[in-house]
Write an enzyme that holds these catalytic residues in place. Structure first.
Site, short mmCIF file in Angstrom:
data_model
loop_
_atom_site.label_atom_id
_atom_site.label_comp_id
_atom_site.label_asym_id
_atom_site.label_seq_id
_atom_site.Cartn_x
_atom_site.Cartn_y
_atom_site.Cartn_z
N GLU A 29 0.82 -1.23 0.00
CA GLU A 29 0.00 0.00 0.00
C GLU A 29 0.85 1.27 0.00
O GLU A 29 0.78 2.06 0.94
CB GLU A 29 -0.88 0.02 1.25
CG GLU A 29 -1.73 -1.18 1.48
CD GLU A 29 -2.35 -1.21 2.88
OE1 GLU A 29 -1.91 -0.44 3.77
OE2 GLU A 29 -3.26 -2.01 3.09
N GLY A 42 2.02 5.00 -0.68
CA GLY A 42 1.45 6.29 -1.04
C GLY A 42 2.58 7.21 -1.44
O GLY A 42 2.80 7.53 -2.61
N ARG A 43 3.37 7.59 -0.42
CA ARG A 43 4.46 8.54 -0.61
C ARG A 43 5.42 8.12 -1.73
O ARG A 43 5.85 8.93 -2.52
CB ARG A 43 5.23 8.65 0.70
CG ARG A 43 6.22 9.78 0.74
CD ARG A 43 7.07 9.73 2.01
NE ARG A 43 6.36 9.35 3.20
CZ ARG A 43 5.90 10.20 4.12
NH1 ARG A 43 6.09 11.48 3.98
NH2 ARG A 43 5.26 9.75 5.18
N TYR A 71 5.44 18.29 11.40
CA TYR A 71 6.48 17.28 11.71
C TYR A 71 7.89 17.87 11.69
O TYR A 71 8.86 17.12 11.75
CB TYR A 71 6.48 16.15 10.68
CG TYR A 71 5.15 15.57 10.33
CD1 TYR A 71 4.39 14.87 11.27
CD2 TYR A 71 4.65 15.67 9.03
CE1 TYR A 71 3.17 14.32 10.93
CE2 TYR A 71 3.43 15.11 8.68
CZ TYR A 71 2.69 14.44 9.64
OH TYR A 71 1.50 13.89 9.29
N CYS A 126 -1.55 33.42 10.49
CA CYS A 126 -1.24 34.01 11.80
C CYS A 126 -0.86 32.97 12.83
O CYS A 126 -1.60 32.70 13.79
CB CYS A 126 -2.45 34.78 12.29
SG CYS A 126 -2.82 36.11 11.17
N GLU A 127 0.26 32.33 12.64
CA GLU A 127 0.78 31.33 13.57
C GLU A 127 2.31 31.40 13.47
O GLU A 127 2.84 31.45 12.35
CB GLU A 127 0.40 29.90 13.15
CG GLU A 127 -1.05 29.60 13.07
CD GLU A 127 -1.63 29.06 14.38
OE1 GLU A 127 -0.87 28.78 15.32
OE2 GLU A 127 -2.86 28.95 14.42
N1 LLP Z 1 -1.18 1.84 4.67
C1 LLP Z 1 -1.56 2.26 5.90
C2 LLP Z 1 -2.34 1.37 6.74
C3 LLP Z 1 -1.21 3.54 6.35
O1 LLP Z 1 -1.57 3.93 7.55
C4 LLP Z 1 -0.45 4.40 5.51
C5 LLP Z 1 -0.08 5.75 5.93
C6 LLP Z 1 -0.08 3.92 4.23
C7 LLP Z 1 -0.46 2.63 3.86
C8 LLP Z 1 0.72 4.73 3.27
O2 LLP Z 1 1.95 5.08 3.78
P1 LLP Z 1 3.08 5.70 2.82
O3 LLP Z 1 3.46 4.65 1.81
O4 LLP Z 1 2.52 6.90 2.15
O5 LLP Z 1 4.17 6.04 3.74
N2 LLP Z 1 0.92 12.61 6.95
C9 LLP Z 1 2.16 11.91 7.16
C10 LLP Z 1 2.06 10.46 6.76
C11 LLP Z 1 0.97 9.71 7.44
C12 LLP Z 1 0.89 8.29 6.96
C13 LLP Z 1 -0.29 7.60 7.49
N3 LLP Z 1 -0.46 6.27 7.02
C14 LLP Z 1 3.27 12.65 6.44
O6 LLP Z 1 3.02 13.69 5.84
O7 LLP Z 1 4.43 12.22 6.49
#
Ligand code: LLP
Length: 400
Positions: free
Chosen positions: A259, A261-262, A302, A327-328
């Site tokens: 899964e 994303g990034r 972060y 404004c932060e």
């Molecule tokens: N699967 C599950 C169950 C997750 O909780 C997440 C991310 C992913 C897949 C995807 O993760 P990735 O491959 O994108 O790392 N907002 C934060 C990241 C939060 C991620 C939450 N879960 C940031 O900007 O770094």
């Protein structure tokens, strides 16, 4: 070379720009790494949920990892087939569970015993069998930022191994639950392979134990989390990642689900912002820009690092903070970085902004959210309009 100046001129700033060729390349690289096995790459929609991005991934035959029914609907709308959609998350509402069952998606990823009870109850009411996986918490330290580390018992995510086993046995004996998957996700922005290997080995061993109990799991879901290079991080190669997981699965016949994303969208996205002014306070230099924490929250939330470059500006550089109009005091895009002397109208490009950029943006300070543009080779097109004042107040009711 992307012509950021032209894009900023044409669409104005603040602006998100996504390079679709790069997204495609990253997706295919990961898919290819798992080619020794049946695999399904379920893109984590939360990273960047623009419908055009999802459509691009749908065309490449990706699945989707969703954490709300809104994300499930986005995935379906973009053409991702229902049998490639997973619904995860620690807190699903009854109506979301019901809709997920009715829409017949691949599986609901269960994160607690109480949720198991709800899913079973709702499936019974609908007289359906809900396909599920269980998110198992392997109690592994992912060695990433504490806010995005999720595999330790102290985190709110998943179920510990012993309790998860009990739930699988319950599932096997239930008329309304069909256990087809096992899932773990130890954190995001992972740059070390060892914790992934360890977690995968623990969950693979559980998979084998379930087999002995005649519980035949078909999908082994390793979660997301592969890190990208924001600065000078040493990153995991897709091939090594896949090998590490595959090694733990010898002798099994599962489809691997992943899964990311990034990894797919992070370095494929840029955030463009225009300089408004420079100012100095007690010899500290601030560059004030038209983009802010409401557009790109990661630095504020972060202390995340995003490289920033001035486009076509020459000259000696010096240390400065790049800050927005919100404004932060926490409203900054970068601290203590080197930039040349800047003036009103100069353009800055913030890199690695394709993941958790726009999706975490808000309307704080009544700022309309930025526009989003896709580029493919020499072509560019608007994939989300800039929000107007009318958009901001559209859902509000007259109080007089
Ligand atoms: N699967 C599950 C169950 C997750 O909780 C997440 C991310 C992913 C897949 C995807 O993760 P990735 O491959 O994108 O790392 N907002 C934060 C990241 C939060 C991620 C939450 N879960 C940031 O900007 O770094």
């Amino acid at each position: 070379m992307i012509n950021f100046k032209n894009l900023a001129k044409k669409y104005e700033t603040p602006l998100y720009v996504y390079d679709f060729e790069s997204i495609k390349k990253n997706y295919l690289e990961l898919k290819d790494a798992f080619k020794a096995r049946k695999s399904l790459i379920c893109y984590a929609v939360k990273a960047n949920s623009n419908l055009s991005v999802l459509k691009l991934l749908a065309k490449l035959e990706a699945g989707a990892d969703c954490v709300s029914i809104g994300e499930v609907k986005r995935a379906l709308k973009a053409g991702i087939p229902k049998y490639k959609i997973i619904f995860s998350g620690v807190g699903k509402r009854d109506d979301e569970i019901e809709e997920a069952i009715l829409r017949d998606i691949l599986m609901i990823n269960i994160e607690s015993e109480a949720e198991f009870d709800r899913v079973e109850l709702i499936a019974k009411k609908l007289d359906k069998k809900a396909r599920i996986s269980i998110r198992v918490n392997p109690n592994i330290d992912a060695k990433t930022h504490p806010y995005i580390s999720t595999g330790l018992n102290e985190n709110k995510f998943g179920i510990d191994i012993e309790n998860a086993k009990k739930l699988y046995i319950r599932a096997k004996n239930s008329n309304y639950i069909e256990p087809i998957g096992i899932h773990f996700h130890i954190g995001s922005q992972l740059t070390k392979l060892e914790p992934i290997k360890e977690a995968s080995a623990i969950i693979a061993s559980m998979l084998r134990q379930l087999k002995v109990l005649d519980i035949d799991i078909k999908f082994f879901d390793v979660g997301g989390g592969i890190g990208i290079r924001y600065e000078d991080e040493k990153i995991i190669k897709p091939y090594d990642y896949a090998q590490a997981v595959l090694e733990t699965l010898k002798g099994t016949d599962v489809t691997i689900v992943c899964e990311p994303g990034r990894y797919i969208v992070g370095n494929s996205g840029y955030f463009l912002t225009t300089v408004l002014y420079e100012k100095e306070n007690n010899s500290k230099r601030f560059v004030i820009v038209d983009g802010a924490m409401n557009d790109l929250l990661r630095p504020s939330l972060y202390k995340a690092y995003h490289a920033i470059e001035a486009v076509d500006v020459k000259g000696e550089s010096s240390k400065c903070d790049v800050v927005g109009p919100v404004c932060e005091s926490g409203d900054f895009l970068a601290k203590d970085i080197e930039l040349p002397k800047l003036k009103n109208g100069d353009l800055l490009v913030v890199k690695s902004a394709g993941a958790y950029g726009f999706t975490m943006s808000s309307n704080y300070n009544s700022r309309g959210r930025a526009a989003e543009v896709a580029i493919e080779g020499d072509e560019d097109r608007l994939i989300r309009k800039r929000e107007s004042f009318e958009d901001l107040i559209r859902l509000e009711k007259e109080f007089l």
